[in-house]
Design a protein around this motif. Structure first.
Motif, PDB file in Angstrom:
ATOM      1  N   LEU A  69      17.609 -54.946  10.119  1.00  0.00           N
ATOM      2  CA  LEU A  69      17.656 -55.635   8.828  1.00  0.00           C
ATOM      3  C   LEU A  69      17.350 -54.672   7.679  1.00  0.00           C
ATOM      4  CD1 LEU A  69      15.986 -59.058   9.731  1.00  0.00           C
ATOM      5  CD2 LEU A  69      18.409 -58.571   9.331  1.00  0.00           C
ATOM      6  N   LEU A  70      16.409 -53.750   7.880  1.00  0.00           N
ATOM      7  CA  LEU A  70      16.128 -52.735   6.866  1.00  0.00           C
ATOM      8  C   LEU A  70      17.363 -51.876   6.623  1.00  0.00           C
ATOM      9  CD1 LEU A  70      14.135 -51.064   5.067  1.00  0.00           C
ATOM     10  CD2 LEU A  70      13.726 -49.685   7.106  1.00  0.00           C
ATOM     11  N   ASP A  71      18.035 -51.490   7.685  1.00  0.00           N
ATOM     12  CA  ASP A  71      19.265 -50.709   7.550  1.00  0.00           C
ATOM     13  C   ASP A  71      20.331 -51.482   6.786  1.00  0.00           C
ATOM     14  OD1 ASP A  71      18.357 -48.470   8.836  1.00  0.00           O
ATOM     15  OD2 ASP A  71      19.068 -49.084  10.807  1.00  0.00           O
ATOM     16  N   MET A  72      20.419 -52.772   7.051  1.00  0.00           N
ATOM     17  CA  MET A  72      21.407 -53.592   6.359  1.00  0.00           C
ATOM     18  C   MET A  72      21.115 -53.667   4.864  1.00  0.00           C
ATOM     19  SD  MET A  72      21.883 -56.643   9.155  1.00  0.00           S
ATOM     20  CE  MET A  72      22.842 -57.674   8.075  1.00  0.00           C
ATOM     21  N   VAL A  73      19.851 -53.817   4.508  1.00  0.00           N
ATOM     22  CA  VAL A  73      19.479 -53.887   3.087  1.00  0.00           C
ATOM     23  C   VAL A  73      19.781 -52.563   2.391  1.00  0.00           C
ATOM     24  CG1 VAL A  73      17.498 -54.075   1.529  1.00  0.00           C
ATOM     25  CG2 VAL A  73      17.768 -55.702   3.379  1.00  0.00           C
ATOM     26  N   VAL A  74      19.424 -51.452   3.019  1.00  0.00           N
ATOM     27  CA  VAL A  74      19.677 -50.135   2.421  1.00  0.00           C
ATOM     28  C   VAL A  74      21.176 -49.905   2.258  1.00  0.00           C
ATOM     29  CG1 VAL A  74      19.474 -47.655   2.806  1.00  0.00           C
ATOM     30  CG2 VAL A  74      17.512 -49.121   3.194  1.00  0.00           C
TER      31      VAL A  74
END
Length: 195
Positions: free
Chosen positions: A163-168
């Motif tokens: 999810l962090l990767d998706m936001v970035v």
């Protein structure tokens, strides 16, 4: 940065005014100061607005979380059976980690190589799409009853990293899309001025 135009004003200071030399002294030096008369702003570098938003910092977060995702993927591949979970069957952390690592390196290179804007834009879109599929697979795995509490906890960590990767990636896509629109607007404005 600013640069000076060629013509410059010379400001001379006579030292007799300040009382440092007497009138008998014939070799009194004049102090000359050079002052720019006109400041000419520097030409803005390519991708100026995008680079002001610090995509390298976002890309560094992307690389770091890609490395973390790769590490968690290796842990899953070694510790858990391949046929028990969708996460290990489709190698979700390994695939997303590798993709985010590559996209982060490409985004870090934007400062030196502005021609990579299109490649970075599409690589981040691809990363976002694959991470979305991976997050759905993780949610399906988490919805099933878990026999092992450790597996559940590690899968939650993998989901958070994904999810962090998706936001970035979404933030970088938004920045790059805005820059692409700005470049199109500037090129159309310059073509109308030429005509």
């Amino acid at each position: 940065m600013a640069r000076a135009a060629i013509p410059m004003d010379i400001i001379e200071e006579d030292t007799r005014i300040h009382g440092r030399l007497t009138d008998e002294d014939d070799s009194h030096p004049l102090i000359k100061y050079y002052k720019a008369t006109t400041l000419i702003p520097d030409k803005q570098p390519p991708l100026h607005q995008l680079l002001d938003r610090q995509p390298a910092a976002w890309a560094s977060v992307q690389v770091t979380s890609g490395i973390l995702s790769l590490g968690l993927g290796v842990v899953f591949a070694v510790a858990f059976g391949i046929d028990k979970f969708l996460l290990t069957l489709f190698r979700v952390p390994l695939l997303t980690g590798t993709m985010f690592l590559v996209a982060g390196f490409l985004s870090n290179l934007l400062y030196k190589h502005p021609g990579l804007l299109q490649v970075c834009f599409y690589s981040n879109i691809l990363c976002l799409a694959v991470a979305t599929v991976g997050a759905v697979l993780l949610c399906v795995d988490l919805a099933e009853p878990q026999p092992d509490k450790l597996h559940f906890q590690v899968e939650i960590v993998v989901l958070c990293v994904t999810l962090l990767d998706m936001v970035v990636s979404a933030v970088l896509i938004a920045f790059m899309h805005a820059e692409k629109c700005n470049l199109k607007k500037n090129s159309s404005a310059s073509s109308t001025h030429r005509e």
